[in-house]
Design a protein around this motif. Structure first.
Motif, PDB file in Angstrom:
ATOM      1  N   MET A   1       0.837  -1.185   0.000  1.00 35.45           N
ATOM      2  CA  MET A   1       0.000   0.000   0.000  1.00 35.45           C
ATOM      3  C   MET A   1       0.876   1.239   0.000  1.00 35.45           C
ATOM      4  SD  MET A   1      -3.132  -0.801   2.594  1.00 35.45           S
ATOM      5  CE  MET A   1      -3.649   0.867   2.434  1.00 35.45           C
ATOM      6  N   LYS A   2       0.298   2.318  -0.461  1.00 39.73           N
ATOM      7  CA  LYS A   2       0.991   3.599  -0.384  1.00 39.73           C
ATOM      8  C   LYS A   2       1.131   3.980   1.087  1.00 39.73           C
ATOM      9  CE  LYS A   2      -1.014   5.191  -4.695  1.00 39.73           C
ATOM     10  NZ  LYS A   2      -1.963   6.105  -5.316  1.00 39.73           N
ATOM     11  N   GLY A   3       2.200   4.659   1.429  1.00 41.73           N
ATOM     12  CA  GLY A   3       2.400   5.044   2.823  1.00 41.73           C
ATOM     13  C   GLY A   3       3.154   3.984   3.577  1.00 41.73           C
ATOM     14  N   ASP A   4       3.028   4.042   4.875  1.00 44.64           N
ATOM     15  CA  ASP A   4       3.780   3.135   5.736  1.00 44.64           C
ATOM     16  C   ASP A   4       2.901   2.033   6.291  1.00 44.64           C
ATOM     17  OD1 ASP A   4       6.129   4.537   5.369  1.00 44.64           O
ATOM     18  OD2 ASP A   4       5.696   5.918   7.005  1.00 44.64           O
ATOM     19  N   LYS A   5       2.089   1.405   5.452  1.00 42.23           N
ATOM     20  CA  LYS A   5       1.223   0.307   5.874  1.00 42.23           C
ATOM     21  C   LYS A   5       1.482  -0.907   5.010  1.00 42.23           C
ATOM     22  CE  LYS A   5      -2.733   2.922   7.544  1.00 42.23           C
ATOM     23  NZ  LYS A   5      -4.176   3.092   7.417  1.00 42.23           N
ATOM     24  N   GLU A   6       1.306  -2.061   5.630  1.00 42.09           N
ATOM     25  CA  GLU A   6       1.375  -3.322   4.908  1.00 42.09           C
ATOM     26  C   GLU A   6       0.211  -4.172   5.386  1.00 42.09           C
ATOM     27  OE1 GLU A   6       4.247  -7.245   4.602  1.00 42.09           O
ATOM     28  OE2 GLU A   6       5.078  -5.366   5.343  1.00 42.09           O
ATOM     29  N   LEU A   7      -0.513  -4.769   4.447  1.00 46.48           N
ATOM     30  CA  LEU A   7      -1.629  -5.643   4.778  1.00 46.48           C
ATOM     31  C   LEU A   7      -1.285  -7.059   4.357  1.00 46.48           C
ATOM     32  CD1 LEU A   7      -4.539  -3.394   3.541  1.00 46.48           C
ATOM     33  CD2 LEU A   7      -3.947  -3.875   5.894  1.00 46.48           C
ATOM     34  N   VAL A   8      -1.521  -8.001   5.261  1.00 47.48           N
ATOM     35  CA  VAL A   8      -1.290  -9.414   4.976  1.00 47.48           C
ATOM     36  C   VAL A   8      -2.602 -10.123   5.243  1.00 47.48           C
ATOM     37  CG1 VAL A   8       0.009 -11.466   5.604  1.00 47.48           C
ATOM     38  CG2 VAL A   8       1.126  -9.225   5.659  1.00 47.48           C
ATOM     39  N   GLY A   9      -3.109 -10.839   4.237  1.00 47.43           N
ATOM     40  CA  GLY A   9      -4.377 -11.533   4.404  1.00 47.43           C
ATOM     41  C   GLY A   9      -4.615 -12.517   3.278  1.00 47.43           C
ATOM     42  N   THR A  10      -5.799 -13.099   3.285  1.00 44.82           N
ATOM     43  CA  THR A  10      -6.199 -14.066   2.273  1.00 44.82           C
ATOM     44  C   THR A  10      -7.042 -13.366   1.229  1.00 44.82           C
ATOM     45  OG1 THR A  10      -6.208 -15.799   3.947  1.00 44.82           O
ATOM     46  CG2 THR A  10      -7.377 -16.261   1.896  1.00 44.82           C
TER      47      THR A  10
END
Length: 76
Positions: A1-10
């Motif tokens: 993602m843009k910015g300082d976020k990370e998403l981990v999922g199914t």
């Protein structure tokens, strides 16, 4: 993602605009206080906010093992 976020999922679904439905999501965010972790059941992620998509390490390792087994079975 843009910015300082990370998403981990199914990944459960996506469309032509790369909007994604993710389940069992863990959000990692870098803040001035440190790293914040948030658990979410399900989200709809707008494709405009996605910078990169990658496979989970588990599946990458599994694919590598399967590839090695296939090569071995053909005698390469």
């Amino acid at each position: 993602m843009k910015g300082d976020k990370e998403l981990v999922g199914t990944l459960r679904g996506f469309d032509v605009y790369v909007n994604m439905v993710l389940e069992d999501v863990t959000e990692y965010e870098i803040t001035t206080e440190g790293r914040r972790i948030t658990k979410l059941d399900q989200i709809l992620l707008n494709g405009n906010n996605i910078a990169i998509v990658s496979l989970n390490d588990f599946w990458s390792q599994e694919a590598h093992l399967i590839q090695n087994e296939a090569v071995s079975s053909f005698g390469f």
